[in-house]
Design a protein around this motif. Structure first.
Motif, PDB file in Angstrom:
ATOM      1  N   GLU A   1     106.551 -37.416 -48.734  1.00 48.56           N
ATOM      2  CA  GLU A   1     107.877 -37.875 -48.311  1.00 48.56           C
ATOM      3  C   GLU A   1     108.008 -37.739 -46.799  1.00 48.56           C
ATOM      4  O   GLU A   1     107.625 -36.720 -46.222  1.00 48.56           O
ATOM      5  CB  GLU A   1     108.931 -37.037 -49.030  1.00 48.56           C
TER       6      GLU A   1
ATOM      7  N   THR B   1     101.718 -41.339 -52.999  1.00 46.80           N
ATOM      8  CA  THR B   1     101.755 -40.795 -54.353  1.00 46.80           C
ATOM      9  C   THR B   1     100.385 -40.270 -54.745  1.00 46.80           C
ATOM     10  O   THR B   1      99.363 -40.713 -54.210  1.00 46.80           O
ATOM     11  CB  THR B   1     102.185 -41.862 -55.380  1.00 46.80           C
TER      12      THR B   1
ATOM     13  N   ARG C   1     105.488 -32.874 -52.301  1.00 46.42           N
ATOM     14  CA  ARG C   1     106.207 -32.134 -53.336  1.00 46.42           C
ATOM     15  C   ARG C   1     105.927 -32.778 -54.690  1.00 46.42           C
ATOM     16  O   ARG C   1     105.338 -33.863 -54.791  1.00 46.42           O
ATOM     17  CB  ARG C   1     107.717 -32.147 -53.055  1.00 46.42           C
TER      18      ARG C   1
ATOM     19  N   VAL D   1     104.292 -36.559 -54.662  1.00 49.15           N
ATOM     20  CA  VAL D   1     104.719 -37.573 -53.700  1.00 49.15           C
ATOM     21  C   VAL D   1     104.653 -36.986 -52.296  1.00 49.15           C
ATOM     22  O   VAL D   1     104.819 -35.778 -52.095  1.00 49.15           O
ATOM     23  CB  VAL D   1     106.146 -38.098 -53.979  1.00 49.15           C
TER      24      VAL D   1
ATOM     25  N   ASP E   1     113.260 -41.136 -57.129  1.00 46.46           N
ATOM     26  CA  ASP E   1     111.863 -40.707 -57.179  1.00 46.46           C
ATOM     27  C   ASP E   1     111.023 -41.687 -57.988  1.00 46.46           C
ATOM     28  O   ASP E   1     109.939 -42.102 -57.562  1.00 46.46           O
ATOM     29  CB  ASP E   1     111.761 -39.313 -57.791  1.00 46.46           C
TER      30      ASP E   1
ATOM     31  N   PHE F   1     108.113 -43.957 -56.348  1.00 42.26           N
ATOM     32  CA  PHE F   1     106.732 -43.833 -56.808  1.00 42.26           C
ATOM     33  C   PHE F   1     106.202 -45.207 -57.205  1.00 42.26           C
ATOM     34  O   PHE F   1     105.093 -45.607 -56.800  1.00 42.26           O
ATOM     35  CB  PHE F   1     106.678 -42.879 -57.999  1.00 42.26           C
TER      36      PHE F   1
ATOM     37  N   ILE G   1     109.775 -41.846 -49.887  1.00 34.52           N
ATOM     38  CA  ILE G   1     108.460 -41.640 -50.489  1.00 34.52           C
ATOM     39  C   ILE G   1     107.490 -42.666 -49.910  1.00 34.52           C
ATOM     40  O   ILE G   1     107.705 -43.878 -50.016  1.00 34.52           O
ATOM     41  CB  ILE G   1     108.527 -41.764 -52.015  1.00 34.52           C
TER      42      ILE G   1
ATOM     43  N   LEU H   1     106.775 -34.822 -58.029  1.00 34.42           N
ATOM     44  CA  LEU H   1     107.660 -35.913 -58.412  1.00 34.42           C
ATOM     45  C   LEU H   1     108.738 -35.394 -59.358  1.00 34.42           C
ATOM     46  O   LEU H   1     108.461 -34.577 -60.242  1.00 34.42           O
ATOM     47  CB  LEU H   1     106.846 -37.005 -59.121  1.00 34.42           C
ATOM     48  N   ARG H   2     109.964 -35.880 -59.173  1.00 32.96           N
ATOM     49  CA  ARG H   2     111.043 -35.606 -60.115  1.00 32.96           C
ATOM     50  C   ARG H   2     111.304 -36.895 -60.883  1.00 32.96           C
ATOM     51  O   ARG H   2     112.134 -37.718 -60.474  1.00 32.96           O
ATOM     52  CB  ARG H   2     112.297 -35.154 -59.356  1.00 32.96           C
TER      53      ARG H   2
END
Length: 309
Positions: A56, A64, A6, A54, A15, A19, A61, A8-9
């Motif tokens: 997950e 990356t 998904r 990322v 997150d 990361f 996580i 990265l936030r």
């Protein structure tokens, strides 16, 4: 257990921390912090179409990817995907899923040439080559023990040269931008880079949270910066040289050695324990300087390239 990929936030603390943790574990020779992750996500030039991903697993996580176009190159259509998986979480498909998502994204943006760094280890090289990438240039990661090692004596400063720090340019960093723009054009690599957007440079480079202006040493001639060694720190005991360069008109005078040595002396006096740097394996002058300073090679990366038909 299912691995999901998904976006990265970056503003979600877990997150950004996750990361940075993966990058530190997979590649401990480059400084990464949650703040630097957030900064990069927020300030990369819009034309780069930067998309951090990322992988997950069960909410954790484990991989990356930094994915973007090379917006500041005179050659269009180049895309970058740098993928790292936690060493204790390999074999779960995270790298494959990240690579697939990154390649699809860059292809949709019109990229015709993909570039990716891979550690020079059999499994990583095989992974890249299975996906159609061919090896190109290589670069070494080097480490210097500041806490227990011995630095060589400080070189003499040539006549007409004044040593300053980046902090001295806080009111107007444009001269450092011009120095950076000139030296980056001659930096060895697979991609030619040109800096032309001063405002973007200020946001992305000058305000980078890892930049330590007091440890960044600048050699000036007639008040003009002509060489520098850019220092990054991680808020702990880590120090890294982000860039060392000299303008063409002042090369061959030992200025790169001078500014880098002074920066290391300052770092040691500030209590930093270890120094990292990176070196293109074809850059003979910097190889010689780093060897003289006492750096030791710890790992090597290979730049892999894939041409898209």
């Amino acid at each position: 257990m299912t691995v999901l990929v998904r976006d990265l936030r970056p503003q979600v603390p877990a997150d950004a921390e996750g990361f940075a943790r993966v990058r530190r574990l997979a590649l401990p020779y480059i400084l990464f912090t949650p703040d630097s992750v957030r900064h990069t996500a927020a300030h990369v030039h819009p034309d780069a179409r930067f998309r951090p991903l990322v992988a997950e697993e069960d909410g954790e996580i484990i991989g990356t990817a930094q994915v973007h176009l090379v917006h500041d190159s005179p050659e269009p259509g180049q895309g970058v995907l740098n993928i790292y998986v936690r060493p204790d979480r390999t074999g779960r498909g995270a790298g494959r899923l990240l690579a697939r998502a990154a390649e699809e994204y860059l292809t949709d943006l019109g990229a015709t040439r993909l570039l990716a760094w891979a550690l020079d280890e059999p499994a990583n090289r095989a992974f890249a080559e299975r996906r159609g990438y061919r090896p190109g240039r290589s670069a070494d990661f080097l480490r210097l023990d500041l806490a227990h090692g011995t630095l060589p004596p400080l070189p003499g400063t040539p006549p007409g040269i004044e040593l300053r720090t980046a902090a001295d340019f806080a009111a107007d960093p444009r001269p450092l931008f011009e120095l950076d723009a000139e030296t980056v054009r001659d930096e060895p690599g697979d991609v030619d880079t040109e800096f032309s957007d001063y405002d973007a440079w200020v946001e992305e480079v000058w305000h980078h949270p890892l930049l330590h202006r007091e440890l960044t040493v600048v050699a000036c001639a007639g008040g003009r910066p002509v060489a520098f060694s850019v220092a990054y720190t991680d808020g702990g005991t880590g120090y890294s040289t982000a860039m060392t360069g000299t303008v063409r008109s002042h090369r061959g005078r030992g200025l790169a050695k001078l500014v880098k040595t002074h920066s290391l002396y300052r770092a040691r006096a500030a209590g930093l324990a270890e120094a990292f740097t990176g070196n293109d394996t074809g850059n003979g002058p910097m190889l010689a300087i780093n060897k003289w300073l006492g750096y030791e090679i710890r790992a090597r990366e290979v730049r892999y390239v894939r041409e898209l038909g």
